[in-house]
Motif scaffolding. Structure first.
Motif, PDB file in Angstrom:
ATOM      1  N   HIS A 254     -75.536  13.878  50.929  1.00 20.85           N
ATOM      2  CA  HIS A 254     -75.195  15.223  50.453  1.00 20.85           C
ATOM      3  C   HIS A 254     -74.736  15.169  48.994  1.00 20.85           C
ATOM      4  O   HIS A 254     -75.148  15.989  48.168  1.00 20.85           O
ATOM      5  CB  HIS A 254     -74.103  15.824  51.342  1.00 20.85           C
ATOM      6  CG  HIS A 254     -73.685  17.188  50.940  1.00 20.85           C
ATOM      7  ND1 HIS A 254     -72.549  17.421  50.209  1.00 20.85           N
ATOM      8  CD2 HIS A 254     -74.252  18.395  51.148  1.00 20.85           C
ATOM      9  CE1 HIS A 254     -72.427  18.710  49.981  1.00 20.85           C
ATOM     10  NE2 HIS A 254     -73.448  19.329  50.540  1.00 20.85           N
TER      11      HIS A 254
ATOM     12  N   ALA B 271     -77.787  14.590  46.721  1.00 16.24           N
ATOM     13  CA  ALA B 271     -78.617  15.793  46.622  1.00 16.24           C
ATOM     14  C   ALA B 271     -77.942  16.834  45.729  1.00 16.24           C
ATOM     15  O   ALA B 271     -78.597  17.467  44.893  1.00 16.24           O
ATOM     16  CB  ALA B 271     -78.894  16.369  48.013  1.00 16.24           C
ATOM     17  N   LEU B 272     -76.643  17.017  45.900  1.00 16.93           N
ATOM     18  CA  LEU B 272     -75.910  17.981  45.085  1.00 16.93           C
ATOM     19  C   LEU B 272     -75.881  17.567  43.618  1.00 16.93           C
ATOM     20  O   LEU B 272     -76.051  18.399  42.715  1.00 16.93           O
ATOM     21  CB  LEU B 272     -74.486  18.134  45.622  1.00 16.93           C
ATOM     22  CG  LEU B 272     -73.640  19.239  45.030  1.00 16.93           C
ATOM     23  CD1 LEU B 272     -74.327  20.592  45.185  1.00 16.93           C
ATOM     24  CD2 LEU B 272     -72.283  19.265  45.697  1.00 16.93           C
TER      25      LEU B 272
ATOM     26  N   THR C 176     -78.137  15.718  42.055  1.00 18.66           N
ATOM     27  CA  THR C 176     -79.488  15.927  41.535  1.00 18.66           C
ATOM     28  C   THR C 176     -79.739  17.402  41.251  1.00 18.66           C
ATOM     29  O   THR C 176     -80.261  17.765  40.189  1.00 18.66           O
ATOM     30  CB  THR C 176     -80.538  15.399  42.541  1.00 18.66           C
ATOM     31  OG1 THR C 176     -80.309  14.004  42.744  1.00 18.66           O
ATOM     32  CG2 THR C 176     -81.948  15.617  42.039  1.00 18.66           C
ATOM     33  N   LEU C 177     -79.359  18.263  42.180  1.00 17.46           N
ATOM     34  CA  LEU C 177     -79.541  19.703  41.989  1.00 17.46           C
ATOM     35  C   LEU C 177     -78.745  20.206  40.784  1.00 17.46           C
ATOM     36  O   LEU C 177     -79.251  21.012  39.988  1.00 17.46           O
ATOM     37  CB  LEU C 177     -79.130  20.450  43.254  1.00 17.46           C
ATOM     38  CG  LEU C 177     -79.314  21.951  43.258  1.00 17.46           C
ATOM     39  CD1 LEU C 177     -80.778  22.315  43.015  1.00 17.46           C
ATOM     40  CD2 LEU C 177     -78.841  22.524  44.579  1.00 17.46           C
ATOM     41  N   SER C 178     -77.536  19.724  40.638  1.00 14.97           N
ATOM     42  CA  SER C 178     -76.713  20.123  39.487  1.00 14.97           C
ATOM     43  C   SER C 178     -77.347  19.682  38.173  1.00 14.97           C
ATOM     44  O   SER C 178     -77.378  20.443  37.200  1.00 14.97           O
ATOM     45  CB  SER C 178     -75.310  19.528  39.602  1.00 14.97           C
ATOM     46  OG  SER C 178     -74.639  20.071  40.702  1.00 14.97           O
TER      47      SER C 178
ATOM     48  N   ILE D 118     -80.567  19.072  37.562  1.00 17.93           N
ATOM     49  CA  ILE D 118     -81.778  19.876  37.323  1.00 17.93           C
ATOM     50  C   ILE D 118     -81.402  21.268  36.820  1.00 17.93           C
ATOM     51  O   ILE D 118     -81.997  21.771  35.862  1.00 17.93           O
ATOM     52  CB  ILE D 118     -82.631  19.965  38.601  1.00 17.93           C
ATOM     53  CG1 ILE D 118     -83.238  18.602  38.911  1.00 17.93           C
ATOM     54  CG2 ILE D 118     -83.720  21.022  38.465  1.00 17.93           C
ATOM     55  CD1 ILE D 118     -83.882  18.509  40.289  1.00 17.93           C
ATOM     56  N   THR D 119     -80.404  21.866  37.446  1.00 22.56           N
ATOM     57  CA  THR D 119     -79.963  23.204  37.037  1.00 22.56           C
ATOM     58  C   THR D 119     -79.475  23.202  35.598  1.00 22.56           C
ATOM     59  O   THR D 119     -79.848  24.070  34.796  1.00 22.56           O
ATOM     60  CB  THR D 119     -78.848  23.710  37.978  1.00 22.56           C
ATOM     61  OG1 THR D 119     -79.338  23.722  39.315  1.00 22.56           O
ATOM     62  CG2 THR D 119     -78.392  25.100  37.598  1.00 22.56           C
ATOM     63  N   GLU D 120     -78.647  22.228  35.253  1.00 27.51           N
ATOM     64  CA  GLU D 120     -78.136  22.151  33.885  1.00 27.51           C
ATOM     65  C   GLU D 120     -79.260  21.941  32.878  1.00 27.51           C
ATOM     66  O   GLU D 120     -79.258  22.550  31.798  1.00 27.51           O
ATOM     67  CB  GLU D 120     -77.102  21.034  33.773  1.00 27.51           C
ATOM     68  CG  GLU D 120     -75.772  21.400  34.390  1.00 27.51           C
ATOM     69  CD  GLU D 120     -74.708  20.347  34.138  1.00 27.51           C
ATOM     70  OE1 GLU D 120     -74.763  19.653  33.096  1.00 27.51           O
ATOM     71  OE2 GLU D 120     -73.807  20.233  34.985  1.00 27.51           O
TER      72      GLU D 120
ATOM     73  N   LEU E 113     -79.541  32.693  37.830  1.00 26.31           N
ATOM     74  CA  LEU E 113     -79.163  31.777  38.887  1.00 26.31           C
ATOM     75  C   LEU E 113     -78.133  32.429  39.816  1.00 26.31           C
ATOM     76  O   LEU E 113     -78.264  32.366  41.043  1.00 26.31           O
ATOM     77  CB  LEU E 113     -78.604  30.486  38.289  1.00 26.31           C
ATOM     78  CG  LEU E 113     -78.226  29.392  39.247  1.00 26.31           C
ATOM     79  CD1 LEU E 113     -79.424  28.941  40.075  1.00 26.31           C
ATOM     80  CD2 LEU E 113     -77.632  28.215  38.490  1.00 26.31           C
TER      81      LEU E 113
END
Length: 77
Positions: free
Chosen positions: A29, A32-33, A35-37, A39-41, A54
Motif C-alpha cells: 500500500h 502504491a501510494l 508511486t501515485l503521489s 505521478i500526480t506531482e 484533481l
C-alpha cells in the motif's frame, strides 16, 4: 484429538502468518501510494493536470463510490 500445546502452537503460527501478511499489504500500500503521489506531482509540475481538476475528480469519484456502497447495502426491491 490434538494435544493442547500443539493447538496453541498452531494458533500462534496462524496469528504470526496473518501479521506477516498484513505487514506485506502495508508495504504494498505504501509503495502504491508513493508511486501515485509521484505521478500526480509530475503531472502537475508539467502543467498536464491542475490541482483543482484533481480535487474535482476525487470528489466526483468519492461521491460515486458512496452511491454504489449505499445502493449495494440497500438495493431496490
Amino acid at each position: 484429538m490434538k494435544p493442547r500445546t500443539s493447538r496453541a502452537s498452531s494458533q500462534a503460527l496462524d496469528h504470526l502468518n496473518l501479521v506477516a501478511k498484513l505487514a506485506d499489504l502495508k508495504e504494498d500500500h505504501y509503495r502504491a501510494l508513493l508511486t501515485l503521489s509521484a505521478i500526480t506531482e509530475l503531472l502537475i509540475e508539467k502543467g498536464l493536470l491542475a490541482p483543482e481538476e484533481l480535487e474535482r475528480k476525487i470528489a466526483s469519484l468519492d461521491s460515486e463510490m458512496d452511491e454504489l456502497i449505499a445502493f449495494s447495502l440497500h438495493p431496490m426491491p
